[in-house]
Design a protein around this motif. Structure first.
Motif, mmCIF file in Angstrom:
data_model
loop_
_atom_site.group_PDB
_atom_site.id
_atom_site.type_symbol
_atom_site.label_atom_id
_atom_site.label_comp_id
_atom_site.label_asym_id
_atom_site.label_seq_id
_atom_site.Cartn_x
_atom_site.Cartn_y
_atom_site.Cartn_z
ATOM 1 N N MET A 42 11.334 -61.719 0.432
ATOM 2 C CA MET A 42 11.633 -60.505 1.226
ATOM 3 C C MET A 42 10.533 -59.467 1.093
ATOM 4 S SD MET A 42 13.909 -59.673 3.382
ATOM 5 C CE MET A 42 14.660 -58.033 3.396
ATOM 6 N N HIS A 43 9.281 -59.870 1.321
ATOM 7 C CA HIS A 43 8.216 -58.873 1.237
ATOM 8 C C HIS A 43 8.189 -58.012 2.490
ATOM 9 C CE1 HIS A 43 6.399 -61.867 3.718
ATOM 10 N NE2 HIS A 43 5.264 -61.250 3.802
ATOM 11 N N LEU A 98 -0.315 -52.463 8.626
ATOM 12 C CA LEU A 98 0.798 -52.236 7.693
ATOM 13 C C LEU A 98 0.378 -52.442 6.249
ATOM 14 C CD1 LEU A 98 3.812 -54.048 9.369
ATOM 15 C CD2 LEU A 98 2.757 -51.861 9.908
ATOM 16 N N ASP A 152 0.282 -62.941 1.835
ATOM 17 C CA ASP A 152 -0.085 -61.813 2.700
ATOM 18 C C ASP A 152 -0.736 -60.650 1.945
ATOM 19 O OD1 ASP A 152 0.766 -63.026 5.011
ATOM 20 O OD2 ASP A 152 2.704 -62.022 5.103
ATOM 21 N N LEU A 201 5.653 -53.300 16.754
ATOM 22 C CA LEU A 201 4.782 -53.955 15.779
ATOM 23 C C LEU A 201 4.120 -55.174 16.409
ATOM 24 C CD1 LEU A 201 7.017 -54.212 12.550
ATOM 25 C CD2 LEU A 201 5.596 -52.290 13.300
ATOM 26 N N SER A 231 8.361 -54.437 1.682
ATOM 27 C CA SER A 231 7.060 -53.825 1.377
ATOM 28 C C SER A 231 6.295 -53.513 2.656
ATOM 29 C CB SER A 231 6.198 -54.760 0.526
ATOM 30 O OG SER A 231 6.890 -55.184 -0.606
ATOM 31 N N LEU A 232 6.362 -54.447 3.604
ATOM 32 C CA LEU A 232 5.645 -54.220 4.869
ATOM 33 C C LEU A 232 6.241 -53.016 5.602
ATOM 34 C CD1 LEU A 232 5.269 -57.906 6.098
ATOM 35 C CD2 LEU A 232 3.512 -56.466 5.063
ATOM 36 N N GLY A 271 5.107 -49.814 4.466
ATOM 37 C CA GLY A 271 3.823 -49.494 5.108
ATOM 38 C C GLY A 271 4.032 -48.818 6.449
ATOM 39 N N VAL A 272 4.987 -49.318 7.236
ATOM 40 C CA VAL A 272 5.275 -48.729 8.552
ATOM 41 C C VAL A 272 5.697 -47.265 8.391
ATOM 42 C CG1 VAL A 272 6.856 -48.782 10.531
ATOM 43 C CG2 VAL A 272 5.949 -50.925 9.602
ATOM 44 N N CYS A 288 8.871 -59.823 -4.706
ATOM 45 C CA CYS A 288 8.619 -61.252 -4.726
ATOM 46 C C CYS A 288 7.128 -61.576 -4.762
ATOM 47 C CB CYS A 288 9.238 -61.856 -3.480
ATOM 48 S SG CYS A 288 8.867 -60.886 -1.999
ATOM 49 N N GLU A 321 1.043 -64.834 14.117
ATOM 50 C CA GLU A 321 1.739 -66.075 13.748
ATOM 51 C C GLU A 321 1.246 -66.621 12.402
ATOM 52 O OE1 GLU A 321 4.165 -67.425 15.483
ATOM 53 O OE2 GLU A 321 3.919 -66.950 17.612
ATOM 54 N N MET A 322 0.046 -66.241 11.995
ATOM 55 C CA MET A 322 -0.468 -66.702 10.704
ATOM 56 C C MET A 322 -0.228 -65.653 9.615
ATOM 57 S SD MET A 322 -1.592 -69.731 10.205
ATOM 58 C CE MET A 322 -2.869 -69.839 8.979
ATOM 59 N N THR A 323 0.941 -65.036 9.659
ATOM 60 C CA THR A 323 1.380 -64.191 8.553
ATOM 61 C C THR A 323 2.752 -64.707 8.171
ATOM 62 O OG1 THR A 323 2.641 -62.577 9.825
ATOM 63 C CG2 THR A 323 0.270 -62.184 9.648
ATOM 64 N N ASN A 324 3.250 -64.251 7.062
ATOM 65 C CA ASN A 324 4.559 -64.727 6.617
ATOM 66 C C ASN A 324 5.665 -63.718 6.866
ATOM 67 O OD1 ASN A 324 3.953 -67.337 5.671
ATOM 68 N ND2 ASN A 324 2.966 -66.470 3.890
ATOM 69 N N ALA A 325 5.453 -62.795 7.801
ATOM 70 C CA ALA A 325 6.477 -61.782 8.062
ATOM 71 C C ALA A 325 7.517 -62.345 9.033
ATOM 72 C CB ALA A 325 5.837 -60.534 8.634
ATOM 73 N N LEU A 381 -0.964 -57.566 11.140
ATOM 74 C CA LEU A 381 0.332 -56.934 10.890
ATOM 75 C C LEU A 381 0.098 -55.462 11.229
ATOM 76 C CD1 LEU A 381 1.191 -58.540 7.447
ATOM 77 C CD2 LEU A 381 2.589 -58.739 9.497
#
Lengths: 226, 113
Positions: B1-2, A15, A132, B31, B5-6, B9-10, A97, B35-39, B105
């Motif tokens: 709320m990124h 992504l 990220d 998707l 943005s993600l 990408g999708v 953000c 776990e080590m992402t902030n989504a 991701l």
């Protein structure tokens, strides 16, 4: 539509692919210019801009320095850096953000790169989203003020895992808060055993010399070897 | 709320597929979120609904598979799940870990008709 018309398409695409490709372009640019690029991340009020002011002053004239300021709406931080006579450009992200690699790429041509040894990119105040997004930096530096509480590394592990260095600011407030500094540092180390930790106070100046000397070493390493 | 943005990408990645005439509708989007992402899954669901509106993906199910953190020890080469945010090798105690899963991701697959 009958079930048998359903079909699966395997994609397996990142992504953040577009951001990561652009980040590599930025990274190559910094590398070619032998300029260390630092992505400075921390929550609002952690003291990112104060640390920047002290750091830029502390680095003195040995290096060519410049700053990119990320902020949703204002240019207050950029004004503070400009007051030090250091080249600075503001990126206003609007509702976003975090900075992304495309926003940074867009303003790179505005700097005089042949004079620069270090570019510090102050991200939008936020411990979550910026973690990220690769901007093409050499490393991320996370600023955490101790008054935010010793549970924060555990609550925001991604940034502490991804940063090369953690600067614990407002260390002079320790006697006035309930923070357990040893616990805070132990958490950071458990998440990222190799991370460098500095304890500083931008108000009293405590620890700033050590942090600045470490950063100067990082800048020289890039300047001399590319 | 990124996550917005993600999700952009999708939909960038899906654009070519949605433009194909033989694709009438997207029924499911899968998707993989480490776990080590902030989504945040909930924020991703909201962002998906917003982006999918008035496209062939409107009404599709967004399936989010969480990928736990797995690491490999650079010293003893063993692989293991990282639990409790403790990034030391449980076998030899060393700290030089390589994360081999949990930072992804990915848009894994689509179900279309």
């Amino acid at each position: 539509m009958p079930e048998e018309n359903l079909r699966e398409i395997k994609v397996m695409a990142n992504l953040l692919g577009a951001n990561d490709v652009q980040a590599e372009v930025n990274r190559n640019h910094f590398k070619q210019k032998k300029c260390l690029a630092v992505n400075l991340i921390g929550s609002p009020g952690a003291g990112k801009t104060s640390l920047l002011e002290k750091t830029l002053t502390g680095l003195g004239t040995e290096f060519g320095t410049a700053v990119i300021e990320g902020d949703m709406f204002t240019s207050r931080d950029a004004e503070r850096i400009a007051a030090l006579n250091i080249p600075v450009l503001q990126i206003n992200t609007g509702s976003a953000c975090h900075l992304d690699s495309k926003m940074v790429n867009k303003i790179l041509p505005a700097f005089a790169w042949d004079t620069l040894d270090v570019m510090i990119i102050e991200n939008v105040g936020n411990l979550v989203c910026p973690a990220d997004f690769d901007l093409g930096e050499d490393f991320k530096a996370v600023v955490l003020s101790i008054a935010e509480g010793d549970d924060k590394p555990e609550k925001y592990p991604v940034i502490f895992r991804n940063a090369k260095v953690a600067v614990l600011n407002k260390i002079d407030l320790e006697p006035f808060t309930e923070v357990d500094l040893a616990k805070m540092k132990a958490q950071i180390t458990a998440i990222h055993p190799e991370i460098k930790i500095f304890e500083v106070s931008c108000r009293t100046g405590q620890g700033l010399a050590e942090w600045t000397a470490w950063l100067a070493g990082e800048i020289r390493a890039v300047k001399e070897t590319g | 709320m990124h996550e917005m943005s993600l999700m952009a990408g999708v939909f960038d990645i899906m654009e070519d597929i949605l433009n194909q005439d033989e694709v009438q509708a997207v029924k499911q989007v899968r998707l993989v979120v480490g776990e080590m992402t902030n989504a945040e899954p909930e924020a991703l669901q909201m962002a998906f609904a917003a982006y999918a509106k008035d496209t062939k993906a409107e009404g599709a199910v967004l399936e989010i598979v969480r990928a736990p953190v797995l690491a490999r020890c650079r010293a003893c080469r063993q692989e293991f799940p990282v639990s409790g945010l403790f990034f030391f090798c449980p076998h030899c105690g060393q700290s030089g870990l390589e994360i081999i899963q949990g930072e992804e991701l990915l848009l894994e697959s689509l179900e279309v008709e």
